[in-house]
Structures are given as C-alpha cells and as structure tokens.
Design a protein around this motif. Structure first.
Motif, mmCIF file in Angstrom:
data_model
loop_
_atom_site.group_PDB
_atom_site.id
_atom_site.type_symbol
_atom_site.label_atom_id
_atom_site.label_comp_id
_atom_site.label_asym_id
_atom_site.label_seq_id
_atom_site.Cartn_x
_atom_site.Cartn_y
_atom_site.Cartn_z
ATOM 1 N N LEU A 1 4.686 -22.983 -24.579
ATOM 2 C CA LEU A 1 5.964 -22.564 -24.563
ATOM 3 C C LEU A 1 7.315 -22.704 -25.456
ATOM 4 O O LEU A 1 8.568 -22.195 -25.769
ATOM 5 C CB LEU A 1 6.080 -22.605 -22.757
ATOM 6 N N TYR A 2 7.050 -24.076 -25.086
ATOM 7 C CA TYR A 2 8.523 -24.910 -26.216
ATOM 8 C C TYR A 2 8.204 -24.705 -27.414
ATOM 9 O O TYR A 2 9.075 -23.643 -28.135
ATOM 10 C CB TYR A 2 8.227 -25.995 -25.641
ATOM 11 N N THR A 3 6.827 -24.299 -27.717
ATOM 12 C CA THR A 3 7.140 -24.037 -29.724
ATOM 13 C C THR A 3 7.049 -22.362 -29.518
ATOM 14 O O THR A 3 7.701 -22.200 -30.743
ATOM 15 C CB THR A 3 4.959 -24.560 -30.093
ATOM 16 N N ALA A 4 6.323 -21.894 -28.676
ATOM 17 C CA ALA A 4 6.991 -20.401 -28.435
ATOM 18 C C ALA A 4 8.318 -20.134 -28.938
ATOM 19 O O ALA A 4 9.125 -19.562 -29.651
ATOM 20 C CB ALA A 4 6.414 -19.517 -27.754
ATOM 21 N N THR B 1 -1.319 -6.913 -28.172
ATOM 22 C CA THR B 1 0.520 -7.019 -28.523
ATOM 23 C C THR B 1 0.115 -7.995 -30.070
ATOM 24 O O THR B 1 1.212 -7.004 -30.615
ATOM 25 C CB THR B 1 1.725 -8.006 -27.690
ATOM 26 N N PHE B 2 -0.044 -8.282 -29.988
ATOM 27 C CA PHE B 2 -0.759 -9.487 -31.093
ATOM 28 C C PHE B 2 -1.245 -8.301 -32.307
ATOM 29 O O PHE B 2 -0.668 -9.028 -33.437
ATOM 30 C CB PHE B 2 -1.997 -11.136 -31.007
ATOM 31 N N THR B 3 -2.179 -7.653 -31.736
ATOM 32 C CA THR B 3 -2.839 -6.434 -33.528
ATOM 33 C C THR B 3 -1.026 -5.713 -33.361
ATOM 34 O O THR B 3 -1.075 -5.039 -34.382
ATOM 35 C CB THR B 3 -3.721 -5.568 -31.954
ATOM 36 N N ILE B 4 -0.559 -5.422 -32.177
ATOM 37 C CA ILE B 4 0.586 -4.107 -33.149
ATOM 38 C C ILE B 4 1.066 -5.024 -33.989
ATOM 39 O O ILE B 4 2.121 -4.160 -35.040
ATOM 40 C CB ILE B 4 1.241 -3.960 -31.917
ATOM 41 N N GLU B 5 1.517 -6.729 -33.968
ATOM 42 C CA GLU B 5 2.604 -7.168 -34.582
ATOM 43 C C GLU B 5 1.637 -7.870 -35.694
ATOM 44 O O GLU B 5 2.507 -7.474 -37.411
ATOM 45 C CB GLU B 5 2.503 -8.910 -34.005
ATOM 46 N N LEU B 6 0.342 -7.492 -35.646
ATOM 47 C CA LEU B 6 -0.825 -7.824 -37.371
ATOM 48 C C LEU B 6 -0.125 -6.298 -38.021
ATOM 49 O O LEU B 6 -0.070 -6.595 -39.221
ATOM 50 C CB LEU B 6 -1.807 -7.540 -36.818
ATOM 51 N N GLN C 1 6.018 -18.243 -41.211
ATOM 52 C CA GLN C 1 4.790 -17.445 -41.309
ATOM 53 C C GLN C 1 3.235 -17.933 -41.870
ATOM 54 O O GLN C 1 2.413 -17.353 -41.722
ATOM 55 C CB GLN C 1 5.233 -16.277 -42.006
ATOM 56 N N ILE C 2 4.493 -18.994 -42.836
ATOM 57 C CA ILE C 2 2.834 -19.835 -43.780
ATOM 58 C C ILE C 2 1.999 -20.340 -42.596
ATOM 59 O O ILE C 2 0.314 -20.258 -42.838
ATOM 60 C CB ILE C 2 3.267 -20.510 -44.582
ATOM 61 N N THR C 3 2.368 -21.174 -41.342
ATOM 62 C CA THR C 3 1.779 -21.097 -40.571
ATOM 63 C C THR C 3 0.893 -20.667 -39.575
ATOM 64 O O THR C 3 -0.245 -20.709 -39.044
ATOM 65 C CB THR C 3 2.329 -22.095 -39.352
ATOM 66 N N ALA C 4 1.499 -19.099 -39.728
ATOM 67 C CA ALA C 4 0.983 -18.428 -38.543
ATOM 68 C C ALA C 4 -0.382 -17.752 -39.666
ATOM 69 O O ALA C 4 -1.431 -17.121 -38.855
ATOM 70 C CB ALA C 4 2.040 -17.105 -38.596
ATOM 71 N N LEU C 5 -0.118 -17.782 -40.710
ATOM 72 C CA LEU C 5 -1.551 -17.385 -41.358
ATOM 73 C C LEU C 5 -2.449 -18.301 -41.450
ATOM 74 O O LEU C 5 -3.562 -18.458 -41.505
ATOM 75 C CB LEU C 5 -1.419 -17.443 -42.643
ATOM 76 N N ILE C 6 -2.255 -19.570 -40.974
ATOM 77 C CA ILE C 6 -3.129 -21.186 -41.117
ATOM 78 C C ILE C 6 -4.190 -20.315 -39.549
ATOM 79 O O ILE C 6 -4.769 -20.764 -39.539
ATOM 80 C CB ILE C 6 -2.737 -22.054 -41.395
ATOM 81 N N ALA C 7 -2.899 -20.618 -38.656
ATOM 82 C CA ALA C 7 -3.610 -19.947 -37.608
ATOM 83 C C ALA C 7 -4.529 -19.370 -37.488
ATOM 84 O O ALA C 7 -6.323 -18.852 -37.149
ATOM 85 C CB ALA C 7 -2.384 -19.944 -36.403
ATOM 86 N N ILE C 8 -3.867 -17.477 -38.283
ATOM 87 C CA ILE C 8 -4.927 -16.661 -38.126
ATOM 88 C C ILE C 8 -6.435 -16.827 -38.613
ATOM 89 O O ILE C 8 -7.493 -16.492 -38.524
ATOM 90 C CB ILE C 8 -4.031 -15.436 -38.437
ATOM 91 N N VAL C 9 -6.156 -17.439 -39.833
ATOM 92 C CA VAL C 9 -7.509 -17.937 -40.526
ATOM 93 C C VAL C 9 -8.201 -18.799 -40.269
ATOM 94 O O VAL C 9 -10.103 -18.836 -39.869
ATOM 95 C CB VAL C 9 -7.126 -18.365 -42.110
ATOM 96 N N THR C 10 -7.879 -19.723 -39.161
ATOM 97 C CA THR C 10 -8.641 -20.780 -38.553
ATOM 98 C C THR C 10 -8.819 -20.075 -37.700
ATOM 99 O O THR C 10 -10.483 -20.383 -36.762
ATOM 100 C CB THR C 10 -7.554 -21.484 -37.508
ATOM 101 N N VAL C 11 -8.442 -18.475 -37.178
ATOM 102 C CA VAL C 11 -8.721 -17.872 -35.809
ATOM 103 C C VAL C 11 -10.592 -17.150 -36.121
ATOM 104 O O VAL C 11 -11.686 -17.194 -35.834
ATOM 105 C CB VAL C 11 -7.836 -16.402 -34.798
ATOM 106 N N ALA D 1 3.927 -15.667 -31.943
ATOM 107 C CA ALA D 1 6.072 -16.151 -31.841
ATOM 108 C C ALA D 1 5.928 -16.433 -33.545
ATOM 109 O O ALA D 1 6.684 -16.190 -33.623
ATOM 110 C CB ALA D 1 5.427 -17.528 -31.232
ATOM 111 N N ALA D 2 5.104 -16.598 -33.622
ATOM 112 C CA ALA D 2 5.588 -16.942 -35.124
ATOM 113 C C ALA D 2 6.208 -15.656 -36.226
ATOM 114 O O ALA D 2 6.613 -15.912 -37.121
ATOM 115 C CB ALA D 2 5.031 -18.099 -36.518
#
Length: 651
Positions: free
Chosen positions: A160-163, A415-420, A432-442, A472-473
């Motif tokens: 929650l805090y991170t978001a 919701t996430f898919t719409i954002e993508l 956004q770079i960290t978001a990309l890291i999260a996505i590739v890790t998924v 969130a990112a």
C-alpha cells in the motif's frame, strides 16, 4: 513519451495473452458465471468510483485505511484463535522439523528432507524464530501465528505504501486495500499456513523498492540499501529458489536499456551485481546451514531437477504433481539413475505429444498456474473443530470465498491489462523501468512453470506483488480525461454498482452452495510426517488403549482414523454424554465409520485386544499442539501428540 519498442511490445503482448489464459482458467468451474458477473460489476464500479475517490483528501483516505488495517488485524487474530486449521503436507513437515530443531534435537528422522533439500534452510530459519520467541515463553502455535501476521501485514502495508509513493492516487491505495482486507487474501492460506510463498512475495516487493529508489540515494544510503538487497535476495534464494528468475529478467531489461542508450542513466548496473552476489552467497550459506543443522544430504534419496521437469511434461496429470512419477523416480537406485530415467521419459513424452499437444499442455498449465479459486484449501486439511456458526453457513462461505477472491484477482488483471494497452514506456523514467523489470519477472515465473516445471495454482501467486507494483508505477494515460457523468454522480452510480456486486455475489454464493454443496470437514487432525517419508509407527501394548477427545459441532456422517497397515486393533467413537460407542471397520491403513454422528463431545478409542504389540500412527511434536485435547496413552496425557483423523459431512 515515445513509441513502445518492438521487444517491449512483444513482452507486454505475451503477458496480456498469459493473463487472458489465466482469466479463462478461472471461469471453467461451476462458479465461472458468478465470477465473470461479479468481475464485470467490480470493474464498472471501480471505473465509476476512481475519479470520485481521487477527489477525497488523502488524510481522510489514510485514516480510513489505517482503521481498516486495525480491524483486519483484529479479524486475523479472531480467525487464528477460534478457527485453527490442520496444516498438512510440506508446510507441516517443515514446521515439525523447525519445532524439533528449536528444542535442540538436530536429527533428520524422515526421508522428506533428503528428497527435498530445498526446504532445509526454511526449516532452519523458522527454528531460529521459534528459539527467539521461546525467550518470551510463547508456544510454537502462537509463535507461528505471530510470524504469519507479521509477514502478512508487513507485506500488505508495504504494498500500500509503495503504491501510494509511486502514483499518489487514492484510488490505487483504496483498491489494493480492498483486495487485501475485503477478500480471503488476509484470512485464509497466507494467514493460516506459514510457508515460503508469502515471504518470497514480500522479498520481491523489497527488491523492487530498492531498485526503484536506488538512483535517489546518497552514498551511505546506497550502502545500506545495497546490503538490504543482498540480504533479501539471499533469504529469498534460501527459502524459494525459483526467485532466481529475477536475474534473467533484470538482465533482459538492462540489455533493452543498453540498446536504447539509457542503461547508464538508469543506474541499475550495481543493483544487478548485488542481486547476483546475493544469489552467489546462497550457495555457501546453504552449506553452512547444513553444517549447523547437522544435515547431511543423501543422494540415494535426492531427486534431481529433472524430476520436476518430468512431471511438467506429464500430460495425463496436466503438468501438476504426479504421485506415479514420484514412485517411479524413487524406485531408481540413485540420483544419477533418476536423472537418466527422467531425461529419457521427458523425450518420450514430448515426442508422443508433438508440437500441438505440447502447446495444448502449456495452455492448460498456464490456466492451472493462474487459477486462484482454491486459496482457502491450499495446505489446509480443514479446521481442527469448526465452530457451529461456520458449519451452518459453510457452503455459502466456501463459494463466497472462491467467488470474491477470484473476482477481485481478475478485476486487478483486467485493470492492469488496460494500463498495458495504453502504456507508452519512457525508458528515462526510473519508475517505468522498474515496472518493466516487474513485468519481465512475471513472465519469468510464468515461463518457468509453464514450459519447464510442474505447476500448482499457488505458484502463480508470486506474480501478484509484481503486477501490483507495475500497475502503480505505470502512469495513468487517461488521468486527465473527463467525459460522461460528473464526479458526484459517478460516485453515486459507482457505489450502487458496488453494492449490486456484493448483493449479486451473495445471491450467487447462496444458490451455488445449496445446489452444488461440497463435502465439509467438521473436525480434523491431519498433520503427519507421512509413511512415504519413513515416519515410524508406535507400538501399542497388549490390552492397552489410546484415547483422544474431539468436538463434533454439526451432524456428520463419516469419520476416519489412520492406524497402520495390518494392525489388529479395534477403534471406537464414544459419545461422552450418552456413553454410546460406535465401532469403526478396518479399511487397511485406516479405520472408517459411516454413521450418523450427532453434535457432541466424543472420544476416539484405539484398543489392542490381542496378546501382541500392534503398530499405530501417532504424531508427536515438541511444543506444537496439534489438537485441542491431549492424546492419552497408558494413562499419560500428552498435549503435543495426536492421532490422525477427520470427520466429514458427505453430501
């Protein structure tokens, strides 16, 4: 903003396709239509409410969320106090070993840890926690419950805090809080069963936070954060080795940044090196844990990595755990022979399936991996003695649990898919770079289990914190768009839609629970080390009895007690009020009773009427209490020993 690079479009498209398969996989069961309906209503409600919620001063939001978190924590304590469940399979074996090690008994008495040595570090780390809490005279039960609450609620608060730090949107915080506190997430598996899944999810959030905040740190702060990153990765590698997928993920992102000439500016080179260093440290640390734990690997029992790959290509089991594959592997003389056997069988299975069959298997596995409707059943053998109010409403609660969690999860995915779809990545933006890291890790997690490894639904939960971070990112591309109804009217319609979703969910759950009731565990104690891992029976002397009490709080029609193969004993269930006995019949390794069992206080009796000792299965721990009532053997009560039993209602 810039046009999305082709490789990133491919990665994002692959993730969207994977989530689409997972979405469909959650709709194939009898609750599918209900889940789809509630998901659509929730999505509409969130779309209508988002702008209204974002107009509320954050001070009010923070107060509301804080109060909600306190109420959530109180609810968690009540669940653990009045609805303790019987933990079984892997989490119990790890907990039992940790309980033993905390009592300074550094022995390994079953073959489980020689087969699955990856759980040795987890057992050791848990034993350290138990040792600490023993200074405060806490029982193992309370210690483990406390650990679950600490890790679970730390995870929730940190997400929650991170978001909020990432996008400053009230709606994101409220939406994620609702997911955690108003669905089964905070009250079922992650609360009631402590295992490696939740700690690894917490570690993923910590790692992403450190990468994201790295460029803003001073030299001293980078030293502290870097140390935290190394320790986090080290602990993650010790308790859940598949977290290694973050290495190729972050390297892929680094290559993309290098090609786009943004690598140096992103400042992720040092975090990459620290992550690799953390994984490197896990090798000597594991050996050190083996040494201090008095654990010696035995290759005659050890299963090679190819064992899980063998199950991954088992079409008849849809790539899930296969008992027959385990038996066949165990029949091989050593680890090397198992590996040779596995590789031969894997090749044969792939050839038999062909490319079309292989793709079909992967799609099925993806659907299983992302299925969440069984969250309340993962490693849960049923409540020890379910309270009356729960039993009266169990069918409604079970369906409501499934529908609510699946619908909330699918709403997040959509919701996430719409954002993508809308995302035009800025490779000069660290969030956004960290978001990309999260996505590739998924994608790393999904690819690993779908293409190479066996799957279970709970494995897919590892992507949850990654998706939440990325969601969130990623900047809200429609944040400034205004169309349609005004804020106040949107808020009214959104509230009505949300209320409608809750009402429809209750109606669906009541209807499905009544029309398709599931077998119900009334009382149980199913924790055991298992005969397949060499758990030893105990010997019951001639003309001796073993007893254990149990409460039955609704009318049941089945009861079973595990005894032991070929044991010549008699088993009874005695109503302590009426003094009436019901005799079980011998069904092999267990004794069964098919009879109407009225609510009441009962006693399980095992009687050896022969002139020789008879083997019976008794589970003993050091400070972990398995049942509310003690086991009584030879007139001596033992509150940390128990029989293995379960009482059910079959519909």
């Amino acid at each position: 903003m810039m046009k999305k690079p082709l490789v990133i479009s491919f990665l994002v498209g692959t993730l969207i396709l994977s989530l689409t398969i997972g979405f469909m996989g959650n709709l194939v069961y009898y609750t599918g239509f209900a889940i789809l309906t509630i998901t659509i209503l929730l999505l509409i409600a969130t779309r209508l409410l988002v702008r209204y919620i974002n107009q509320i001063p954050f001070v009010r939001i923070s107060i509301g969320v804080s109060v909600g978190l306190v109420l959530m924590a109180l609810a968690q304590v009540l669940v653990l106090s009045f609805m303790p469940n019987t933990v079984y399979h892997d989490p119990y074996r790890v907990l039992s070993q940790a309980d033993q090690m905390a009592a300074n008994h550094m022995t390994w008495d079953i073959t489980y840890f020689w087969r699955y040595s990856n759980n040795v570090p987890l057992a050791y780390l848990m034993s350290l926690w138990l040792r600490v809490t023993q200074f405060f005279s806490l029982s193992t039960n309370i210690s483990i419950h406390l650990l679950s609450i600490i890790v679970l609620d730390t995870f929730i608060v940190l997400v929650l805090y991170t978001a909020y730090q990432l996008n400053r949107r009230n709606s994101t915080v409220v939406g994620l809080f609702s997911f955690f506190a108003l669905t089964p997430f905070a009250y079922t598996y992650y609360l009631q069963v402590f295992y490696s899944d939740l700690p690894s999810m917490l570690i993923l959030v910590i790692v992403l936070r450190i990468i994201w905040r790295w460029s803003t740190k001073s030299v001293m702060q980078k030293f502290i954060s870097g140390s935290g990153l190394v320790v986090s990765i080290l602990v993650g590698a010790l308790i859940k080795p598949n977290i290694v997928v973050i290495i190729p993920a972050i390297i892929v992102v680094a290559l993309i940044l290098f090609v786009k000439k943004s690598l140096k500016k992103s400042q992720i080179i040092i975090p990459i090196l620290l992550i690799i260093f953390g994984f490197g440290l896990s090798i000597p640390t594991t050996r050190g844990i083996y040494l201090v734990s008095n654990y010696t690997p035995k290759t005659e029992f050890e299963l090679p990595a190819t064992h899980w790959m063998l199950m991954a290509f088992n079409e008849s089991h849809s790539g899930t755990y296969s008992g027959s594959d385990v038996i066949k592997d165990n029949n091989q003389p050593n680890k090397s022979a198992r590996q040779s056997y596995d590789l031969k069988q894997i090749g044969s299975r792939i050839e038999k399936m062909g490319m079309i069959g292989l793709i079909k298997l992967w799609v099925v596995k993806m659907g299983i991996l992302l299925n969440v409707d069984g969250v309340q059943d993962w490693y849960n053998g049923g409540f020890c003695s379910a309270p009356t109010w729960y039993l009266k409403n169990a069918q409604l609660i079970k369906v409501l649990t499934t529908v609510s969690y699946a619908s909330a999860t699918l709403c997040i995915w959509l919701t996430f898919t719409i954002e993508l779809f809308r995302w035009r990545i800025n490779l000069n933006n660290v969030e956004q770079i960290t978001a990309l890291i999260a996505i590739v890790t998924v994608l790393g997690y999904l690819s690993f289990h779908t293409l190479l490894w066996e799957v279970e639904p709970r494995y897919g939960q590892a992507i949850l914190p990654l998706i939440m971070f990325a969601m969130a990112a990623i900047p809200n591309q429609s944040e400034n768009s205004r169309h349609g109804l005004n804020f106040r009217r949107n808020g009214l319609f959104g509230t009505l839609t949300l209320t409608g979703a809750l009402v429809v969910g209750l109606i669906f759950s009541k209807s499905l629970g009544d029309s398709q009731p599931q077998n119900l565990v009334v009382a149980a104690q199913r924790s055991q080390l298992s005969l397949q891992y060499g758990a030893k029976p105990e010997m019951l002397d001639p003309n001796s009895i073993v007893t254990e009490n149990v409460d039955i709080k609704t009318t049941a029609n089945y009861f079973s007690v595990q005894v032991h193969d070929y044991s010549n004993v008699k088993v009874f269930l005695k109503n302590l009020k009426t003094k009436k006995d019901l005799e079980f019949y011998d069904a092999g390794s267990s004794f069964h009773l098919w009879h109407k069992i009225n609510p009441g206080h009962y006693q399980i009796i095992i009687y050896n009427s022969t002139n020789t000792q008879q083997a019976i299965d008794i589970v003993r721990t050091y400070k972990y209490q398995l049942n509310q009532y003690p086991l009584i053997m030879n007139g001596q009560p033992n509150k940390t020993a128990s029989l293995v039993f379960k009482s059910l209602v079959f519909y």
